[in-house]
Enzyme design. Sequence first.
Site, PDB file in Angstrom:
ATOM      1  N   TRP A 361       0.837  -1.211   0.000  1.00 20.89           N
ATOM      2  CA  TRP A 361       0.000   0.000   0.000  1.00 20.89           C
ATOM      3  C   TRP A 361       0.867   1.255   0.000  1.00 20.89           C
ATOM      4  O   TRP A 361       0.394   2.351  -0.276  1.00 20.89           O
ATOM      5  CB  TRP A 361      -0.955   0.009   1.203  1.00 20.89           C
ATOM      6  N   GLU A 488       0.423  -2.962  12.299  1.00 20.71           N
ATOM      7  CA  GLU A 488       0.649  -4.410  12.256  1.00 20.71           C
ATOM      8  C   GLU A 488       0.968  -5.006  13.619  1.00 20.71           C
ATOM      9  O   GLU A 488       1.252  -6.191  13.727  1.00 20.71           O
ATOM     10  CB  GLU A 488       1.760  -4.734  11.249  1.00 20.71           C
ATOM     11  N   LYS A 592       2.399   0.145  16.048  1.00 16.54           N
ATOM     12  CA  LYS A 592       3.611   0.149  15.230  1.00 16.54           C
ATOM     13  C   LYS A 592       3.726   1.443  14.421  1.00 16.54           C
ATOM     14  O   LYS A 592       4.795   2.019  14.293  1.00 16.54           O
ATOM     15  CB  LYS A 592       3.577  -1.048  14.277  1.00 16.54           C
ATOM     16  N   GLN A 593       2.608   1.852  13.846  1.00 22.52           N
ATOM     17  CA  GLN A 593       2.642   2.999  12.924  1.00 22.52           C
ATOM     18  C   GLN A 593       1.282   3.663  12.877  1.00 22.52           C
ATOM     19  O   GLN A 593       0.284   3.044  13.231  1.00 22.52           O
ATOM     20  CB  GLN A 593       3.028   2.505  11.538  1.00 22.52           C
TER      21      GLN A 593
HETATM   22  C1  BGC Z   1       4.780  -1.786   7.342  1.00 23.34           C
HETATM   23  C2  BGC Z   1       3.779  -1.786   6.221  1.00 23.34           C
HETATM   24  C3  BGC Z   1       4.501  -1.505   4.918  1.00 23.34           C
HETATM   25  C4  BGC Z   1       5.640  -2.495   4.701  1.00 23.34           C
HETATM   26  C5  BGC Z   1       6.465  -2.178   3.472  1.00 23.34           C
HETATM   27  C6  BGC Z   1       5.876  -2.800   7.037  1.00 23.34           C
HETATM   28  O1  BGC Z   1       6.833  -2.751   8.044  1.00 23.34           O
HETATM   29  O2  BGC Z   1       4.166  -2.123   8.561  1.00 23.34           O
HETATM   30  O3  BGC Z   1       2.798  -0.801   6.447  1.00 23.34           O
HETATM   31  O4  BGC Z   1       3.607  -1.586   3.871  1.00 23.34           O
HETATM   32  O5  BGC Z   1       6.497  -2.445   5.816  1.00 23.34           O
HETATM   33  O6  BGC Z   1       7.051  -0.924   3.560  1.00 23.34           O
END
Ligand code: BGC
Length: 788
Positions: A361, A488, A592-593
Amino acid sequence: MIRERAYPVDPWHIRETRLDLDLLAQSESVFALGNGHIGIRGNLDEGEPHGLPGTYLNSFYELRPLPYAEAGYGFPESGQTMINVTNAKLMRLLVDDEPFDVRYGELRSHERILDLRAGTLERTVEWVSPSGQAIRVRTVRLVSFTQRAVVAFLYEVEPLDASCRLILQSELVANEQLPPMSKDPRVAAVLDHPLQSEEILEQRAGGLMVHRTKASDLRMAAAMEHFVDAPGKHEITTEGHPDWLRTTVAAKVGPGQKLRVVKLAAYGWSGSRSLPALRDQVGAALASARLDGWEGLLEAQREYLDAFWDHSDVKIEGDPEVQQAVRFGLFHTLQAGARAEKRPIGSKGLSGPGYDGHTFWDAETFVLPALTYTQPAAAADVLRWRHSTLDLARERAQTLGLQGAAFPWRTIRGQECSAYWPAGTAGFHIGADIADAVRRYVQATGDYDFEREVGLELLVETARLWRSLGHHDRHGRFHIDGVTGPDEYTAVVDDNIYTNLMAQQNMFSAVEAAKRHPDLARQLNVDDEEMASWRDAAAAMHIPYDRELQVHQQSEGFTRLQEWDFENTPPEAYPLLLNYPYFDLYRKQVVKQADLVMAMYVRGDAFTPEEKQRNFAYYDARTVRDSSLSSCIQAVVAAEVGHLELAHDYLGEAALMDLHDLHQNSRDGVHVASLAGTWISLVAGLGGMRDFNGQLTFAPRLPSRINNLEFSLLWRGLRLRVSVTADEVTYSLRNGGGAARLVIHHHGKDVEVTQVKPVTVPIPPAGPVGPPPTQPAGRAPVRRAPQE
Ligand code: BGC
C-alpha cells in the site's frame, strides 16, 4: 547507522567525502540510480568491496516456494522475488598489473556526489597502488530518464606521476554471488543462480547476453558498447562466457594524459517476446543511446530534471538539512516511478532487494499522492498496472469466499506473496487504498477517460469486496471484522477504524463514479440495488469510540487492552517485531505505525477538530514508529492539531530516514514511502493541503525555525504555487492563460486565484492548542527546534 553529517549539508547534492567500508551497503542505497524501469545500486565501479551488489529491472522476478510449518487453506503457495539481474556497472582497472582496489595501497581521497539536478553519480578517487603508482580515477554514471532502457558510464583514469599500463575490464555479469540472507524478515530471499544463459554475442567493443529465469519463465537481455579515447597505442578486445562478457581496453598512458572510456548499456525483458525479438530490442536501445552519445544523454538527463524540479521542487528556508533531504526524497520518488510505465512501484523502488522488491500500500498511499500532484501520468500508470491485475484479484477474492477483488498485500506480478496472513491476507485495506488513489487522481486531474478506462472498474470491484467482507448487525450497523489495519502490532481485529473509514469512502466513491458513467456501470453489472447496498453499508459504517476516555478506538476494544510497558523496554529492543512475540504485541496497546492517526489525515472529514486533538494525544503516546511509514503521517496530524514544532520533528525524521539510516536497514534499499511521505508532511502537514470532496483546501502554518515554504501542485491542468511565510501566504497560478481561475479554501475561507495576479492572504491566529503530546519512553523524535 549513518551518523549525522555523513553527507555534508548541500541543497542539491549528496556528497560523501570519504569512503567508510562499514557504511558501504547503506551508501549503495543512497547512491542508487534508477528510472522506474531499471535500478542500479551505488556499487563501486570495480565491484569490490561491496555491501550488496544490485541491478534490477522492474517486475523481473523469480518464483520460490513459500515455506509453511503448518499450511492452511488459501495460503499463497509461491512467492515472487525481484532478482539481481546482469550487472553492467562492473569496470575493473589494473594499474601496471595491480588491481585497483580501495582496500589495498593508499587511498588518498575518495569522493562521491549524487547530483540531484544532473541525475548522475560522480566519483573521484586518488589512489596509490601498492607498488607506488599514483592515479586519479573519475567516473560518472546515469540511468537515463529519457531513454528508459539505457544506462551509461564514463570512466577516466589519469596517472599522476609516471606513465603506466592501464587495463580496464568492463563487463556484463550474470548470477553474481550475493551475501547470505539475514534473519530479518524485511530483507529479501536470496536465490542462487536464478539466470540461465540463452545466448551470448561478442563484438569487438561490446556484446550482448540473453538469460532466462527457471520458474517464472521471464527472459532478459543486456547489451553494452564502449567508446575509447586513449592518448596513444591501445587495444580493445571482447571475450564471452555464458555468464559474463568482458571488453578489455589496454593502453599505455603518461602523466597528464587520460584514458577515457564511455560505456553505453541497454536492458530489456519480457515474459512473452522471443529471443530474437528481445535481442533486437536491446540492440535498438543501444543504437538510440549511441545516437545521443554520452554528452547527449547527460544533456537530456539535465533537461528532464530541470522540468521536474521546476514543477515539483519544495523550498524550505530555515532548516537546510531538511531542505537537502526533501530534494533527495523527491529525487528517489521520481527514480522509483518516473518510467515504471504500467508496472508497480516497490517499497524500496529499485534501490535494493528489501521486501523482495514487492509493492505494498506504500505505493498508492504514500507515493501516489506526491506523483498525482506533480507527475500525474506516472500515478495513472501505477493504477493501470493495478487494473491489469484485476483478474488475479478477483480470483483471490473467490478463493477467500468473497466477492469483487481482493488485491494482494504484497506482490510483484499481482499474486498474493505474503506468507504471513495476519499481516498479509488480513490487510484488506489495500483495496480501499487503491480506490482512494483512483478517487484522488480523477479529482485532481479531471481525467474522466481514465475513470472509464480503469477507474470505475477498480472502484466497483473493491466496493464489492467490502460489501461481502462486512455485515450489518441486528441494529443495522455495518461492521468489518477480522482484518488488520495499518498498525501491524494489532492484527486481525474487528472494526479497524482506518479500514472502516476507507471502505466507507470506497463504497461512496463507487456509487458516484457509477452514476457518472451509467452505461459502463451496467456493463459491469452494477444495478440500482447493488449501489443502494453500498450506500447503506457506507452510511451505517460502525466507528468505534470510547465514551469514557472520549477518544476513538483504533479497533473495537483497543482502549481496554493492557498497556505496553514502555518504561521497561530498552532502546535496543526496537523494532519490537524482532524482539517480542507477535502474540504479546497483539494483545497490548502498542502501535507500530500511524493507523487511527492515518485515518484522521486521509479521512479528516470524519472527525471534529477536538476529536483530532484528543485522539492524537492518546495515540502518539502509544505509537513506537517501528515502521518508516509513520513519522510523515504523524507530522501531518501534529501540524493540524497545532503542534507545529513536533510536526517539524516528525517531518525531519521522515526526510532523514535514509540519509541518517534511522531504521538501520537502508542497506536493503531506500524507504520510498517515507521519502515520498516527506512531500506529504510538507504539503499536507505544514501546508495543510486537503482534497476532500473535490475541494482543494490549505491551512498553512510554519514552525518557528522554518521561515519560508514554497511548493507547487498540479490541479486540473493548472499549476498552483503556494508560498508560505510566518504570517501570510501567496497563491499564484503559473499557467492556464488569462482566463484561468481557481477557487481554493484558505483556513476555511474562499480565495480566488487567477493567472493575472498572485493573491496574498494573512494566516489567521492559531486556536487553542492542547499540552504537547508525549511519546513512548525513549521514542520521541529528534528535536529540530527549541521545545514548545
Ligand atoms: C509496514 C507496512 C509496509 C511495509 C512495506 C511494514 O513494516 O508495517 O505498512 O507496507 O512495511 O514498507
